[in-house]
Scaffold this motif. Structure first.
Motif, PDB file in Angstrom:
ATOM      1  N   LYS A  30      54.316  74.225  40.398  1.00 16.71           N
ATOM      2  CA  LYS A  30      53.560  73.941  41.599  1.00 16.71           C
ATOM      3  C   LYS A  30      53.653  75.117  42.562  1.00 16.71           C
ATOM      4  O   LYS A  30      54.624  75.854  42.588  1.00 16.71           O
ATOM      5  N   SER A  31      52.609  75.283  43.350  1.00 14.53           N
ATOM      6  CA  SER A  31      52.571  76.378  44.304  1.00 14.53           C
ATOM      7  C   SER A  31      53.446  76.089  45.519  1.00 14.53           C
ATOM      8  O   SER A  31      53.702  74.935  45.868  1.00 14.53           O
ATOM      9  N   HIS A  32      53.903  77.155  46.146  1.00  7.65           N
ATOM     10  CA  HIS A  32      54.706  77.072  47.367  1.00  7.65           C
ATOM     11  C   HIS A  32      54.127  78.078  48.363  1.00  7.65           C
ATOM     12  O   HIS A  32      54.660  79.169  48.554  1.00  7.65           O
ATOM     13  N   PHE A  33      53.012  77.676  48.994  1.00  4.09           N
ATOM     14  CA  PHE A  33      52.250  78.622  49.792  1.00  4.09           C
ATOM     15  C   PHE A  33      52.992  79.108  51.029  1.00  4.09           C
ATOM     16  O   PHE A  33      52.780  80.235  51.479  1.00  4.09           O
ATOM     17  N   GLU A  34      53.842  78.265  51.582  1.00  2.00           N
ATOM     18  CA  GLU A  34      54.599  78.739  52.744  1.00  2.00           C
ATOM     19  C   GLU A  34      55.522  79.891  52.359  1.00  2.00           C
ATOM     20  O   GLU A  34      55.729  80.829  53.131  1.00  2.00           O
ATOM     21  N   VAL A  35      56.072  79.838  51.147  1.00  3.22           N
ATOM     22  CA  VAL A  35      56.908  80.942  50.658  1.00  3.22           C
ATOM     23  C   VAL A  35      56.045  82.187  50.468  1.00  3.22           C
ATOM     24  O   VAL A  35      56.426  83.301  50.869  1.00  3.22           O
TER      25      VAL A  35
ATOM     26  N   ASN B 235      30.982  88.020  64.991  1.00  4.28           N
ATOM     27  CA  ASN B 235      30.314  89.268  65.336  1.00  4.28           C
ATOM     28  C   ASN B 235      31.112  90.141  66.293  1.00  4.28           C
ATOM     29  O   ASN B 235      30.614  91.145  66.787  1.00  4.28           O
ATOM     30  N   GLU B 236      32.357  89.776  66.561  1.00  2.87           N
ATOM     31  CA  GLU B 236      33.168  90.567  67.474  1.00  2.87           C
ATOM     32  C   GLU B 236      33.745  91.808  66.800  1.00  2.87           C
ATOM     33  O   GLU B 236      34.264  92.683  67.460  1.00  2.87           O
ATOM     34  N   ALA B 237      33.703  91.850  65.487  1.00  2.27           N
ATOM     35  CA  ALA B 237      34.178  93.035  64.750  1.00  2.27           C
ATOM     36  C   ALA B 237      33.398  93.132  63.469  1.00  2.27           C
ATOM     37  O   ALA B 237      32.849  92.152  62.991  1.00  2.27           O
ATOM     38  N   GLU B 238      33.328  94.332  62.926  1.00  3.61           N
ATOM     39  CA  GLU B 238      32.630  94.509  61.665  1.00  3.61           C
ATOM     40  C   GLU B 238      33.423  93.897  60.532  1.00  3.61           C
ATOM     41  O   GLU B 238      34.634  93.773  60.578  1.00  3.61           O
ATOM     42  N   GLY B 239      32.720  93.568  59.482  1.00  2.00           N
ATOM     43  CA  GLY B 239      33.385  93.003  58.304  1.00  2.00           C
ATOM     44  C   GLY B 239      33.727  91.549  58.520  1.00  2.00           C
ATOM     45  O   GLY B 239      33.438  90.950  59.532  1.00  2.00           O
ATOM     46  N   GLY B 240      34.366  90.975  57.530  1.00  2.00           N
ATOM     47  CA  GLY B 240      34.732  89.580  57.647  1.00  2.00           C
ATOM     48  C   GLY B 240      35.487  89.124  56.430  1.00  2.00           C
ATOM     49  O   GLY B 240      35.479  89.774  55.395  1.00  2.00           O
ATOM     50  N   VAL B 241      36.174  88.016  56.572  1.00  2.00           N
ATOM     51  CA  VAL B 241      36.903  87.445  55.457  1.00  2.00           C
ATOM     52  C   VAL B 241      36.620  85.962  55.398  1.00  2.00           C
ATOM     53  O   VAL B 241      36.213  85.346  56.369  1.00  2.00           O
ATOM     54  N   GLN B 242      36.814  85.377  54.257  1.00  2.00           N
ATOM     55  CA  GLN B 242      36.653  83.955  54.076  1.00  2.00           C
ATOM     56  C   GLN B 242      38.011  83.335  53.852  1.00  2.00           C
ATOM     57  O   GLN B 242      38.864  83.904  53.192  1.00  2.00           O
ATOM     58  N   LEU B 243      38.191  82.158  54.409  1.00  2.00           N
ATOM     59  CA  LEU B 243      39.452  81.453  54.239  1.00  2.00           C
ATOM     60  C   LEU B 243      39.190  80.112  53.611  1.00  2.00           C
ATOM     61  O   LEU B 243      38.339  79.355  54.062  1.00  2.00           O
ATOM     62  N   GLU B 244      39.900  79.823  52.534  1.00  5.58           N
ATOM     63  CA  GLU B 244      39.875  78.491  51.957  1.00  5.58           C
ATOM     64  C   GLU B 244      41.215  77.846  52.218  1.00  5.58           C
ATOM     65  O   GLU B 244      42.253  78.356  51.811  1.00  5.58           O
ATOM     66  N   LEU B 245      41.185  76.717  52.924  1.00 10.18           N
ATOM     67  CA  LEU B 245      42.417  76.029  53.269  1.00 10.18           C
ATOM     68  C   LEU B 245      42.987  75.306  52.056  1.00 10.18           C
ATOM     69  O   LEU B 245      42.261  74.908  51.156  1.00 10.18           O
ATOM     70  N   ASP B 246      44.269  75.125  52.070  1.00 10.72           N
ATOM     71  CA  ASP B 246      44.968  74.467  50.969  1.00 10.72           C
ATOM     72  C   ASP B 246      45.057  72.970  51.236  1.00 10.72           C
ATOM     73  O   ASP B 246      45.577  72.542  52.252  1.00 10.72           O
ATOM     74  N   PHE B 247      44.536  72.152  50.315  1.00 12.34           N
ATOM     75  CA  PHE B 247      44.625  70.699  50.408  1.00 12.34           C
ATOM     76  C   PHE B 247      45.257  70.167  49.127  1.00 12.34           C
ATOM     77  O   PHE B 247      44.579  69.791  48.182  1.00 12.34           O
ATOM     78  N   PRO B 248      46.595  70.164  49.062  1.00 13.14           N
ATOM     79  CA  PRO B 248      47.262  69.897  47.797  1.00 13.14           C
ATOM     80  C   PRO B 248      47.385  68.428  47.420  1.00 13.14           C
ATOM     81  O   PRO B 248      47.756  68.125  46.308  1.00 13.14           O
ATOM     82  N   GLU B 249      47.070  67.493  48.328  1.00 15.58           N
ATOM     83  CA  GLU B 249      47.385  66.088  48.057  1.00 15.58           C
ATOM     84  C   GLU B 249      46.755  65.586  46.764  1.00 15.58           C
ATOM     85  O   GLU B 249      47.397  64.963  45.947  1.00 15.58           O
ATOM     86  N   GLU B 250      45.461  65.869  46.574  1.00 18.57           N
ATOM     87  CA  GLU B 250      44.800  65.389  45.368  1.00 18.57           C
ATOM     88  C   GLU B 250      44.332  66.523  44.476  1.00 18.57           C
ATOM     89  O   GLU B 250      43.743  66.286  43.438  1.00 18.57           O
ATOM     90  N   ARG B 251      44.545  67.751  44.913  1.00 20.23           N
ATOM     91  CA  ARG B 251      44.135  68.871  44.074  1.00 20.23           C
ATOM     92  C   ARG B 251      45.143  69.058  42.963  1.00 20.23           C
ATOM     93  O   ARG B 251      46.335  69.135  43.215  1.00 20.23           O
ATOM     94  N   SER B 252      44.643  69.137  41.764  1.00 17.85           N
ATOM     95  CA  SER B 252      45.551  69.359  40.646  1.00 17.85           C
ATOM     96  C   SER B 252      45.887  70.836  40.505  1.00 17.85           C
ATOM     97  O   SER B 252      46.741  71.206  39.715  1.00 17.85           O
ATOM     98  N   ASP B 253      45.214  71.696  41.290  1.00 17.15           N
ATOM     99  CA  ASP B 253      45.476  73.133  41.167  1.00 17.15           C
ATOM    100  C   ASP B 253      46.220  73.704  42.380  1.00 17.15           C
ATOM    101  O   ASP B 253      46.777  74.785  42.291  1.00 17.15           O
ATOM    102  N   ASP B 254      46.227  72.977  43.507  1.00 19.65           N
ATOM    103  CA  ASP B 254      46.890  73.461  44.719  1.00 19.65           C
ATOM    104  C   ASP B 254      46.496  74.902  45.033  1.00 19.65           C
ATOM    105  O   ASP B 254      47.339  75.735  45.315  1.00 19.65           O
ATOM    106  N   PHE B 255      45.209  75.196  45.011  1.00 17.59           N
ATOM    107  CA  PHE B 255      44.780  76.594  45.073  1.00 17.59           C
ATOM    108  C   PHE B 255      44.399  76.999  46.480  1.00 17.59           C
ATOM    109  O   PHE B 255      43.659  76.302  47.172  1.00 17.59           O
ATOM    110  N   LEU B 256      44.885  78.109  46.914  1.00 14.65           N
ATOM    111  CA  LEU B 256      44.536  78.705  48.195  1.00 14.65           C
ATOM    112  C   LEU B 256      43.994  80.095  47.947  1.00 14.65           C
ATOM    113  O   LEU B 256      44.600  80.878  47.242  1.00 14.65           O
TER     114      LEU B 256
END
Length: 367
Positions: free
Chosen positions: A72-77, A343-364
């Motif tokens: 299992k993943s340990h994202f806080e670590v 639009n406050e800075a050039e470029g950008g990133v996408q964030l996918e939040l971790d929802f491990p309760e029912e996810r069998s992959d616990d993927f972030l």
């Protein structure tokens, strides 16, 4: 001319697990879910020898490597270690652009230790990462971001590759197009269909021809094969979207259950937006059917959505309007985009939040 380093941790999640559990060292390890609905978030190099890769289904990974050990993943670590590594980067330069938890660009043209060699700085950083975290990293060194990114993958794991200005064009000419950062599997197949297999093949095409074949991306391909990339290392990238999704252990067909799951996702996204005071104007919901067909439906508004109840209402209305298009789902997702700080800075990133309760992959995934 800039001096750019791209640092990429080696099998980051899996390596952290092996570091923290000696029983896993030297064994094929996958972080994520090992069930039929699970997804591999990270695979150790012992597992990769069998063809196991991130984003692969747990079932496929087990077929390729019957002795594969799922943890299992340990994202806080992982986040904690990532912050520790970024602290090392900042000892050398303020110009650090994180791409995810496990990789970043550094501009060391001017640096805190007044060392003129980017190669020596990259070697020192890699040594410090290993000494201070017990993990290994690979590095690419060049005069622009595109080349540094490609270079970091050449001598993985625990390696370094330098591409000098004199070497850049010959290097790119012989490189397979699927190795070009920004050329995915689908685009690579399309290039192959048009007789483009290497950088040299790509270089023979005019910009107009590449635009005709690949749209706006054609201009990008025309430039990068000529080592033309003037992007600066940007330490202040702004998120372009915030998304969350869940893969269910069993298919869901009850619309009320779908609403409940989407509400949970919306609450998590809103909490993140509220904490960061960065609200969005476009709501998208994602459906994935049992046969892996993906459907997305969106609605945009003139102003940002700043109320949780309003967001939940919109998500549920989108579901009501489109549930007949995907009456049975294995995955649901919600994304907010058109963020006010985008639009406050050039470029950008996408964030996918971790929802491990029912996810069998616990993927972030944070990009």
């Amino acid at each position: 001319m800039r001096k750019i380093i791209h640092i990429d941790m080696d099998a980051f999640f899996a390596s952290v697990e092996q570091r923290d559990n000696p029983d896993l060292r030297g064994k094929p390890v996958a972080v994520g879910g090992g069930g039929p609905r699970g997804v591999v978030a990270s695979a150790s190099y012992e597992a990769r020898k069998y063809g196991v890769r991130s984003a692969m289904s747990g079932g496929m990974a087990r077929r390729l490597c019957p002795d594969l050990i799922f943890v299992k993943s340990h994202f806080e670590v992982y986040r904690s270690v990532s912050n520790q590594i970024r602290g090392i980067f900042l000892d050398y330069t303020d110009l650090v652009e994180p791409l995810s938890l496990d990789e970043a660009y550094l501009d060391v043209t001017e640096n805190r230790i007044n060392l003129p060699s980017a190669t020596l700085i990259a070697q020192e950083i890699r040594k410090r990462i290993e000494t201070e975290t017990g993990l290994t990293a690979s590095a690419g060194v060049s005069f622009n971001k595109f080349l540094a990114k490609i270079a970091s993958d050449i001598n993985k794991p625990n390696g370094i590759k330098v591409i000098t200005p004199e070497e850049a064009i010959p290097f790119l000419e012989q490189l397979a197009v699927e190795k070009f950062h920004g050329v995915g599997k689908v685009t690579a197949r399309k290039m192959h269909n048009h007789g483009i297999y290497t950088g040299n093949d790509l270089k023979q095409r005019s910009e107009a021809d590449l635009v005709r074949l690949f749209g706006k991306a054609g201009r990008y391909y025309f430039r990068i094969v000529r080592a033309d990339d003037n992007r600066e290392v940007n330490p202040h990238r702004i998120r372009k979207s915030i998304g969350a999704e869940r893969t269910f252990n069993e298919d869901v067909s009850d619309p009320e259950v779908m609403k409940s799951k989407l509400t949970d996702l919306a609450e998590g996204i809103f909490s993140y937006m509220e904490k960061n005071q960065n609200f969005g104007r476009t709501v998208t919901i994602k459906f994935k059917s049992p046969d892996f067909k993906l459907l997305t439906r969106s609605r945009s508004f003139a102003s940002e959505i700043r109320n949780l109840d309003e967001l939940i209402r919109i998500v549920q209305e989108l579901l009501d309007q489109h549930v007949e298009e995907a009456p049975v789902v294995r995955l649901l997702g919600v994304t907010m985009s058109n963020l006010e700080k985008e639009n406050e800075a050039e470029g950008g990133v996408q964030l996918e939040l971790d929802f491990p309760e029912e996810r069998s992959d616990d993927f972030l995934n944070e990009e």
